[in-house]
Design a protein around this motif. Structure first.
Motif, PDB file in Angstrom:
ATOM      1  N   GLY A 126       0.822  -1.204   0.000  1.00 17.32           N
ATOM      2  CA  GLY A 126       0.000   0.000   0.000  1.00 17.32           C
ATOM      3  C   GLY A 126       0.856   1.255   0.000  1.00 17.32           C
ATOM      4  O   GLY A 126       0.618   2.192  -0.758  1.00 17.32           O
ATOM      5  N   GLY A 127       1.887   1.286   0.864  1.00 18.35           N
ATOM      6  CA  GLY A 127       2.804   2.412   0.888  1.00 18.35           C
ATOM      7  C   GLY A 127       3.588   2.546  -0.405  1.00 18.35           C
ATOM      8  O   GLY A 127       3.808   3.654  -0.908  1.00 18.35           O
ATOM      9  N   PHE A 128       3.994   1.408  -0.956  1.00 15.14           N
ATOM     10  CA  PHE A 128       4.751   1.394  -2.216  1.00 15.14           C
ATOM     11  C   PHE A 128       3.944   2.029  -3.347  1.00 15.14           C
ATOM     12  O   PHE A 128       4.407   2.956  -4.020  1.00 15.14           O
ATOM     13  CB  PHE A 128       5.122  -0.053  -2.559  1.00 15.14           C
ATOM     14  N   TRP A 129       2.711   1.544  -3.544  1.00 14.09           N
ATOM     15  CA  TRP A 129       1.903   2.030  -4.662  1.00 14.09           C
ATOM     16  C   TRP A 129       1.429   3.459  -4.448  1.00 14.09           C
ATOM     17  O   TRP A 129       1.228   4.211  -5.409  1.00 14.09           O
ATOM     18  CB  TRP A 129       0.713   1.106  -4.916  1.00 14.09           C
ATOM     19  N   THR A 130       1.230   3.872  -3.188  1.00 14.16           N
ATOM     20  CA  THR A 130       0.844   5.255  -2.907  1.00 14.16           C
ATOM     21  C   THR A 130       1.882   6.218  -3.481  1.00 14.16           C
ATOM     22  O   THR A 130       1.537   7.288  -3.984  1.00 14.16           O
ATOM     23  CB  THR A 130       0.706   5.482  -1.385  1.00 14.16           C
ATOM     24  N   ASN A 131       3.154   5.825  -3.435  1.00 10.58           N
ATOM     25  CA  ASN A 131       4.213   6.675  -3.975  1.00 10.58           C
ATOM     26  C   ASN A 131       4.439   6.476  -5.462  1.00 10.58           C
ATOM     27  O   ASN A 131       4.553   7.442  -6.209  1.00 10.58           O
ATOM     28  CB  ASN A 131       5.521   6.402  -3.224  1.00 10.58           C
ATOM     29  N   VAL A 132       4.499   5.238  -5.900  1.00 13.40           N
ATOM     30  CA  VAL A 132       4.812   4.961  -7.305  1.00 13.40           C
ATOM     31  C   VAL A 132       3.778   5.585  -8.243  1.00 13.40           C
ATOM     32  O   VAL A 132       4.114   6.075  -9.324  1.00 13.40           O
ATOM     33  CB  VAL A 132       4.899   3.437  -7.543  1.00 13.40           C
ATOM     34  N   LEU A 133       2.508   5.578  -7.829  1.00 10.93           N
ATOM     35  CA  LEU A 133       1.440   6.069  -8.696  1.00 10.93           C
ATOM     36  C   LEU A 133       1.178   7.568  -8.537  1.00 10.93           C
ATOM     37  O   LEU A 133       0.181   8.079  -9.050  1.00 10.93           O
ATOM     38  CB  LEU A 133       0.146   5.290  -8.415  1.00 10.93           C
ATOM     39  N   ASN A 134       2.066   8.269  -7.856  1.00  8.90           N
ATOM     40  CA  ASN A 134       1.916   9.713  -7.698  1.00  8.90           C
ATOM     41  C   ASN A 134       3.000  10.422  -8.519  1.00  8.90           C
ATOM     42  O   ASN A 134       4.161  10.465  -8.121  1.00  8.90           O
ATOM     43  CB  ASN A 134       2.039  10.108  -6.224  1.00  8.90           C
ATOM     44  N   PRO A 135       2.647  10.990  -9.685  1.00 13.44           N
ATOM     45  CA  PRO A 135       3.668  11.616 -10.537  1.00 13.44           C
ATOM     46  C   PRO A 135       4.323  12.823  -9.879  1.00 13.44           C
ATOM     47  O   PRO A 135       5.433  13.200 -10.242  1.00 13.44           O
ATOM     48  CB  PRO A 135       2.872  12.030 -11.789  1.00 13.44           C
ATOM     49  N   LYS A 136       3.655  13.416  -8.892  1.00 11.71           N
ATOM     50  CA  LYS A 136       4.238  14.589  -8.246  1.00 11.71           C
ATOM     51  C   LYS A 136       5.470  14.234  -7.437  1.00 11.71           C
ATOM     52  O   LYS A 136       6.303  15.097  -7.164  1.00 11.71           O
ATOM     53  CB  LYS A 136       3.192  15.275  -7.365  1.00 11.71           C
ATOM     54  N   VAL A 137       5.606  12.956  -7.037  1.00  7.75           N
ATOM     55  CA  VAL A 137       6.819  12.534  -6.340  1.00  7.75           C
ATOM     56  C   VAL A 137       8.004  12.617  -7.297  1.00  7.75           C
ATOM     57  O   VAL A 137       9.082  13.112  -6.945  1.00  7.75           O
ATOM     58  CB  VAL A 137       6.672  11.112  -5.770  1.00  7.75           C
TER      59      VAL A 137
END
Length: 222
Positions: A126-137
């Motif tokens: 859940g933490g992994f995908w929360t970041n990977v799928l956020n282009p703003k990161v």
């Protein structure tokens, strides 16, 4: 030299301040630690860190630059990321709606049998995908990291990766600190445990808010 000493110290300090700022990552760590214990919060933080590594290496090879330059690529990933945040928010908002004892009961169960109370793999992913799928990161790393690379550096891609890795490693103690604080509260403050029934609702509403904010955000100017 990749970075001057005083610039390095500024980079580390700025990274810590950014990681201390409440946002989707902090909310995800704290909500998991309160609901399922410190270990779940730490695993949530490790999932987030791993997701950030994906953006660091992707930015170094040009994927992040593509997202910054291509409106279509940014929009596609933005909507995927927003949909994922909204899905997480809705799931948390309606969690345990049947009145099965709420999250306070979940905490008690976690303390009695932590291995069976929560899937650490699902928390991590859940933490992994929360970041990977956020282009703003990715856009953040492209905007933030290069400011600290010395102009005369021969391999700027390597310097970018090294500084990105340093930023991520510096985030780990901050994330662990959030998990420890939330886990301590869950174990010692009875009111927090009794109010855990509402934590999922509040966290879910906030994740929905983050998802909507991402969905309606504009692509940063190149």
């Amino acid at each position: 030299m990749i970075i001057e000493t005083h610039q390095l110290l500024m980079f580390i300090a700025a990274g810590w301040l950014l990681n201390l700022t409440p946002g989707p990552d902090v909310l995800y760590i704290v909500s998991n630690a309160l609901r399922s214990g410190t270990r779940a919060g730490i695993v949530a933080g490790l999932g987030i860190t791993t997701g950030c590594f994906v953006h660091i290496f992707a930015a170094a090879v040009g994927v992040g630059a593509l997202l910054a330059a291509s409106a279509t690529a940014f929009t596609v990933l933005k909507w995927v990321g927003a949909a994922y945040l909204l899905w997480m928010g809705v799931r948390m908002l309606f969690a345990k709606a049947s009145g099965d004892g709420g999250s306070g009961a979940a905490i008690a169960a976690a303390q009695a049998a932590p291995a069976a109370a929560v899937s650490l793999r699902s928390v991590f992913m859940g933490g992994f995908w929360t970041n990977v799928l956020n282009p703003k990161v990715a856009i953040f790393f492209l905007a933030f990291v290069p400011q600290f690379i010395a102009p005369g550096t021969d391999s700027k891609a390597l310097a970018f990766v090294l500084l990105g890795v340093l930023f991520n490693l510096n985030a780990i103690p901050v994330n662990v600190g959030w998990a420890l604080a939330a886990g301590w509260m869950a174990r010692r403050v009875g009111a927090v445990q009794r109010g855990m029934h509402w934590l999922d609702r509040i966290a879910g509403a906030m994740f929905i808010g983050f998802g909507l904010k991402l969905a309606f955000s504009d692509r940063p100017a190149p």
